[in-house]
Design an enzyme around this catalytic site. Sequence first.
Site, PDB file in Angstrom:
ATOM      1  N   GLN A   1       0.827  -1.216   0.000  1.00  0.00           N
ATOM      2  CA  GLN A   1       0.000   0.000   0.000  1.00  0.00           C
ATOM      3  C   GLN A   1       0.857   1.260   0.000  1.00  0.00           C
ATOM      4  O   GLN A   1       0.671   2.142  -0.844  1.00  0.00           O
ATOM      5  CB  GLN A   1      -0.932   0.006   1.218  1.00  0.00           C
ATOM      6  CG  GLN A   1      -1.912   1.166   1.217  1.00  0.00           C
ATOM      7  CD  GLN A   1      -2.497   1.473   2.588  1.00  0.00           C
ATOM      8  OE1 GLN A   1      -2.013   0.979   3.617  1.00  0.00           O
ATOM      9  NE2 GLN A   1      -3.545   2.278   2.615  1.00  0.00           N
TER      10      GLN A   1
ATOM     11  N   ASP B   1      10.263  -6.393  -4.422  1.00  0.00           N
ATOM     12  CA  ASP B   1       9.288  -7.105  -3.590  1.00  0.00           C
ATOM     13  C   ASP B   1       9.514  -8.601  -3.799  1.00  0.00           C
ATOM     14  O   ASP B   1      10.248  -8.997  -4.696  1.00  0.00           O
ATOM     15  CB  ASP B   1       7.854  -6.704  -3.995  1.00  0.00           C
ATOM     16  CG  ASP B   1       6.876  -6.819  -2.834  1.00  0.00           C
ATOM     17  OD1 ASP B   1       6.419  -5.768  -2.331  1.00  0.00           O
ATOM     18  OD2 ASP B   1       6.581  -7.955  -2.404  1.00  0.00           O
TER      19      ASP B   1
ATOM     20  N   ASP C   1      13.972 -10.601  -1.455  1.00  0.00           N
ATOM     21  CA  ASP C   1      13.350 -11.185  -0.267  1.00  0.00           C
ATOM     22  C   ASP C   1      13.910 -10.457   0.950  1.00  0.00           C
ATOM     23  O   ASP C   1      15.096 -10.599   1.271  1.00  0.00           O
ATOM     24  CB  ASP C   1      13.674 -12.684  -0.213  1.00  0.00           C
ATOM     25  CG  ASP C   1      13.072 -13.359   1.016  1.00  0.00           C
ATOM     26  OD1 ASP C   1      12.498 -12.654   1.878  1.00  0.00           O
ATOM     27  OD2 ASP C   1      13.189 -14.590   1.115  1.00  0.00           O
TER      28      ASP C   1
ATOM     29  N   TYR D   1       2.979  -7.469  16.003  1.00  0.00           N
ATOM     30  CA  TYR D   1       3.369  -6.362  15.127  1.00  0.00           C
ATOM     31  C   TYR D   1       3.891  -5.181  15.953  1.00  0.00           C
ATOM     32  O   TYR D   1       4.972  -4.633  15.685  1.00  0.00           O
ATOM     33  CB  TYR D   1       2.154  -5.952  14.297  1.00  0.00           C
ATOM     34  CG  TYR D   1       2.323  -4.724  13.449  1.00  0.00           C
ATOM     35  CD1 TYR D   1       3.180  -4.716  12.359  1.00  0.00           C
ATOM     36  CD2 TYR D   1       1.592  -3.563  13.719  1.00  0.00           C
ATOM     37  CE1 TYR D   1       3.312  -3.585  11.563  1.00  0.00           C
ATOM     38  CE2 TYR D   1       1.705  -2.438  12.932  1.00  0.00           C
ATOM     39  CZ  TYR D   1       2.575  -2.448  11.856  1.00  0.00           C
ATOM     40  OH  TYR D   1       2.702  -1.334  11.077  1.00  0.00           O
TER      41      TYR D   1
ATOM     42  N   LYS E   1       7.674  -3.462  16.167  1.00  0.00           N
ATOM     43  CA  LYS E   1       7.924  -2.045  15.890  1.00  0.00           C
ATOM     44  C   LYS E   1       8.596  -1.373  17.092  1.00  0.00           C
ATOM     45  O   LYS E   1       9.483  -0.531  16.932  1.00  0.00           O
ATOM     46  CB  LYS E   1       6.617  -1.328  15.519  1.00  0.00           C
ATOM     47  CG  LYS E   1       6.038  -1.752  14.158  1.00  0.00           C
ATOM     48  CD  LYS E   1       6.984  -1.418  13.015  1.00  0.00           C
ATOM     49  CE  LYS E   1       6.415  -1.780  11.651  1.00  0.00           C
ATOM     50  NZ  LYS E   1       7.403  -1.594  10.568  1.00  0.00           N
TER      51      LYS E   1
ATOM     52  N   ILE F   1      -3.280   4.361   7.361  1.00  0.00           N
ATOM     53  CA  ILE F   1      -3.087   5.131   6.127  1.00  0.00           C
ATOM     54  C   ILE F   1      -4.210   4.815   5.134  1.00  0.00           C
ATOM     55  O   ILE F   1      -4.483   3.647   4.841  1.00  0.00           O
ATOM     56  CB  ILE F   1      -1.719   4.815   5.477  1.00  0.00           C
ATOM     57  CG1 ILE F   1      -0.577   5.006   6.475  1.00  0.00           C
ATOM     58  CG2 ILE F   1      -1.519   5.681   4.232  1.00  0.00           C
ATOM     59  CD1 ILE F   1      -0.367   6.432   6.959  1.00  0.00           C
TER      60      ILE F   1
HETATM   61  N1  SER Z   1      -2.107   0.108   9.789  1.00  0.00           N
HETATM   62  C1  SER Z   1      -1.419  -0.747  10.719  1.00  0.00           C
HETATM   63  C2  SER Z   1      -2.262  -1.873  11.148  1.00  0.00           C
HETATM   64  O1  SER Z   1      -3.465  -1.692  11.224  1.00  0.00           O
HETATM   65  C3  SER Z   1      -0.998   0.036  11.929  1.00  0.00           C
HETATM   66  O2  SER Z   1       0.283   0.514  11.727  1.00  0.00           O
HETATM   67  O3  SER Z   1      -1.769  -2.915  11.439  1.00  0.00           O
END
Ligand code: SER
Length: 323
Positions: free
Chosen positions: A13, A35, A53, A143, A147, A173
Amino acid sequence: MGSKILIIGASGQIGSELTYKLRDLYGRDNVIASDISDNNVDLVNSGIFEFVDAKDYESIKSCVEKYSIDTIYLMAAMLSATGEKHPMAAWDLNMSSLFHVLNLAKDKFIEKVFWPSSIAVFGTTTPALYTPQYTVMEPSTVYGITKQVGERWCEYYHKNYGVDVRSLRYPGIISWKTKPGGGTTDYAVEIYHEAVTKKFYSCFLKPDTELPMMFMDDAIKATTDIMNAHPNTIKIRSSYNLSAVSFTPRELADSIKKHIPDFEIEYKPDYRQDIANSWPKSINDSFAREQWGWKHNFKLDDITKEMIFQLDQKYNDAKIPSN
Ligand code: SER
């Protein structure tokens, strides 16, 4: 200056739109898209494309050497919702790719790195309103953990090895060119596609779930702004809070109804509700605004207007027979 840029995860995206923008700014042949998949046909046809990769150091390094790359944008990642289904795979991809790129910079194969962080670094113990830059951070998703840890390593590589790494904590986003995949904020993109094609959306979050969001044009501007800023102005080398708008699914639906009055929405929260509940509702990004002049342009109704206009064209064009 003759910068040569590699974008890893360019089919995604944000990666795809970043590729288009950087090619506009620096020349088509100076920006290499890469990619593991070539299924984003528009992106692949837009300029040089390589299979890379992100989990494989040699794969990245050989591309860096082939094109004399000096700057990498590492946009490959497994996002929050998919990450909860595949925790170890998310950890593996998100961390190994970051180490590969940071090590390439440490060993002077490249000079500069962009790596996105996220609002997912925050957790339920973080103050949810106007969340400060420096605060409690106890992420509950894999996730978010990758981060948060990644931010610590970015700062470490900057302090200890002089690596010029720059990072932003992106909110959700919103964009129309390439769909997001596997995130919790994806609802705010899906809703526009469904509104334009079906006038109906079944939302996986509750109506009052407020989350920080941003239009793609603003996210790209923030990314190029921070990368172009003088190194001395980038005082935070973990990652900057970044903010534009905050809204709930109900407010988003109301904004869409101004253009599509018979649009309907139902709410069927699933496992992603817990993820959303753990994230801030709004973000204090004053450091980004003060240190390198960040400023957003798009408010919710601006985003809605642009999304509906673009998707209307996209789907209606697709319906017109080619001969
Ligand atoms: N857009 C991401 C998610 O929803 C958040 O950084 O995982």
